[in-house]
Design a protein around this motif. Structure first.
Motif, mmCIF file in Angstrom:
data_model
loop_
_atom_site.group_PDB
_atom_site.id
_atom_site.type_symbol
_atom_site.label_atom_id
_atom_site.label_comp_id
_atom_site.label_asym_id
_atom_site.label_seq_id
_atom_site.Cartn_x
_atom_site.Cartn_y
_atom_site.Cartn_z
ATOM 1 N N ALA A 1 18.679 29.273 1.606
ATOM 2 C CA ALA A 1 19.113 28.729 3.113
ATOM 3 C C ALA A 1 19.959 29.596 3.886
ATOM 4 O O ALA A 1 20.100 29.154 4.998
ATOM 5 C CB ALA A 1 19.810 27.098 2.574
ATOM 6 N N MET A 2 20.585 30.361 3.171
ATOM 7 C CA MET A 2 21.481 31.442 3.886
ATOM 8 C C MET A 2 20.611 32.395 4.373
ATOM 9 O O MET A 2 21.427 33.208 5.454
ATOM 10 C CB MET A 2 22.709 31.959 2.961
ATOM 11 C CG MET A 2 23.720 30.840 2.554
ATOM 12 S SD MET A 2 24.821 31.197 1.269
ATOM 13 C CE MET A 2 25.715 32.249 2.206
ATOM 14 N N THR A 3 19.769 32.856 3.879
ATOM 15 C CA THR A 3 19.142 34.234 4.511
ATOM 16 C C THR A 3 17.486 33.950 5.113
ATOM 17 O O THR A 3 17.061 35.016 5.540
ATOM 18 C CB THR A 3 18.968 35.096 3.098
ATOM 19 O OG1 THR A 3 17.966 34.354 1.976
ATOM 20 C CG2 THR A 3 20.129 35.393 2.481
ATOM 21 N N GLN A 4 16.941 32.750 4.808
ATOM 22 C CA GLN A 4 15.666 32.829 5.357
ATOM 23 C C GLN A 4 15.747 31.826 6.459
ATOM 24 O O GLN A 4 16.465 31.358 7.261
ATOM 25 C CB GLN A 4 14.792 31.918 4.460
ATOM 26 C CG GLN A 4 14.464 32.903 2.791
ATOM 27 C CD GLN A 4 13.294 32.199 2.264
ATOM 28 O OE1 GLN A 4 13.625 31.129 1.723
ATOM 29 N NE2 GLN A 4 12.113 32.890 1.975
ATOM 30 N N ASP A 5 14.506 32.174 7.482
ATOM 31 C CA ASP A 5 14.208 31.395 8.698
ATOM 32 C C ASP A 5 13.384 30.226 8.526
ATOM 33 O O ASP A 5 12.208 30.267 8.001
ATOM 34 C CB ASP A 5 13.705 32.666 9.637
ATOM 35 C CG ASP A 5 13.596 31.883 11.007
ATOM 36 O OD1 ASP A 5 14.009 30.870 11.199
ATOM 37 O OD2 ASP A 5 12.845 32.699 11.913
ATOM 38 N N PHE A 6 14.042 29.171 9.010
ATOM 39 C CA PHE A 6 13.196 27.848 8.673
ATOM 40 C C PHE A 6 12.898 27.491 10.268
ATOM 41 O O PHE A 6 13.074 26.150 10.667
ATOM 42 C CB PHE A 6 14.134 26.889 8.115
ATOM 43 C CG PHE A 6 14.349 27.309 6.645
ATOM 44 C CD1 PHE A 6 13.407 27.676 5.606
ATOM 45 C CD2 PHE A 6 15.533 27.579 6.228
ATOM 46 C CE1 PHE A 6 13.535 27.889 4.364
ATOM 47 C CE2 PHE A 6 16.010 27.776 4.879
ATOM 48 C CZ PHE A 6 15.027 28.280 4.181
ATOM 49 N N SER A 7 12.425 28.122 10.999
ATOM 50 C CA SER A 7 12.012 27.758 12.557
ATOM 51 C C SER A 7 11.205 26.855 12.590
ATOM 52 O O SER A 7 11.659 25.849 13.578
ATOM 53 C CB SER A 7 11.553 29.037 13.061
ATOM 54 O OG SER A 7 12.491 29.895 13.302
ATOM 55 N N PRO A 8 10.059 26.351 11.887
ATOM 56 C CA PRO A 8 9.261 25.389 12.163
ATOM 57 C C PRO A 8 10.023 24.048 11.812
ATOM 58 O O PRO A 8 9.868 23.269 12.489
ATOM 59 C CB PRO A 8 8.266 25.462 11.118
ATOM 60 C CG PRO A 8 7.801 27.035 10.905
ATOM 61 C CD PRO A 8 9.445 27.374 10.887
ATOM 62 N N LEU A 9 10.881 23.970 10.980
ATOM 63 C CA LEU A 9 11.962 22.777 10.919
ATOM 64 C C LEU A 9 12.828 22.452 11.655
ATOM 65 O O LEU A 9 13.164 21.444 12.086
ATOM 66 C CB LEU A 9 12.364 22.688 9.135
ATOM 67 C CG LEU A 9 11.478 22.933 7.980
ATOM 68 C CD1 LEU A 9 12.170 22.958 6.722
ATOM 69 C CD2 LEU A 9 10.302 21.780 8.033
#
Length: 231
Positions: free
Chosen positions: A33-41
């Protein structure tokens, strides 16, 4: 009748098969959660609550919390959960399109889609307010403006998890669902709406019905809401 405390417990502890998440899994998820990109959400911009009936058996229905985002000005996509709580189960998906796009579909496809007119005009479809920082009057005005758009849209929805029959896993084939087009299609309509409203502060379907009375009611395509027309 389910109490607010019962609802909170249900949201926090859904009935799902399997052992609790391990400490290792929790740590890995926190790191991701701190390092990845969750752009679609992050495209999700609205939470809607309503009820869906099974197209194959409209006597069965499920409450669904929709988390929706816009792909274009004419296409929306929604993730459906059985509750708004942190342990909610992902139970389905819904797509919403404008009448212009709906008209481009062939008849077989059009029959899979439903209208939102009754959901909007009756007060069944709501945008639950999660922050007390926005005055209720301002929220009601914004919600009514949003409903002026939604009332025109057609939706196509599939549920993947039949939570109404107690399944602890998403079993079987996806189920085509539909919306309600009249109060009598949902026995106990008023009681069900009242119980839902108790779980969302500020929700009053009767008040919303009054506020939306002035919304222009579009003429729906004869191929939509096919579940009810073939009864």
């Amino acid at each position: 009748m389910e109490s607010p405390s019962d609802a909170k417990d249900r949201d926090a502890k859904p009935k799902v098969a399997g052992e609790p998440c391990s400490t290792k899994s929790t740590v890995l998820e926190t790191g991701a959660a701190m390092t990845q990109d969750f752009s679609p959400l992050q495209n999700v911009c609205a939470h809607l609550n309503a009820f869906h009936a099974y197209a194959a058996d409209p006597t069965r229905f499920v409450e669904a919390n929709h988390y929706c985002g816009h792909l274009t000005g004419e296409v929306r996509q929604c993730l459906l959960y059985d509750s708004p709580g942190p342990g909610a189960r992902l139970i389905g998906i819904e797509y919403m399109i404008t009448p212009r796009l709906y008209e481009t579909l062939d008849q077989t496809e059009r029959r899979l889609w439903h209208s939102h007119v009754f959901e909007v005009k009756s007060g069944m479809l709501v945008l639950p307010q999660s922050s007390a920082l926005v005055p209720q009057a301002a929220w009601d005005k914004a919600e009514t403006a949003e409903m002026a758009d939604v009332v025109n849209l057609y939706g196509k929805v599939y549920h993947l998890w039949q939570v109404d029959r107690g399944d602890q896993l998403p079993l079987g084939e996806p189920q085509l669902m539909t919306s309600f087009t009249a109060a009598e299609q949902l026995p106990g309509f008023e009681k069900i709406m009242d119980e839902r409203d108790k779980r969302f502060p500020g929700c009053d379907w009767r008040k919303k019905r009054e506020m939306r009375a002035g919304l222009e009611e579009p003429k729906t395509h004869p191929d939509s809401d096919y579940t009810w027309k073939k009864q």
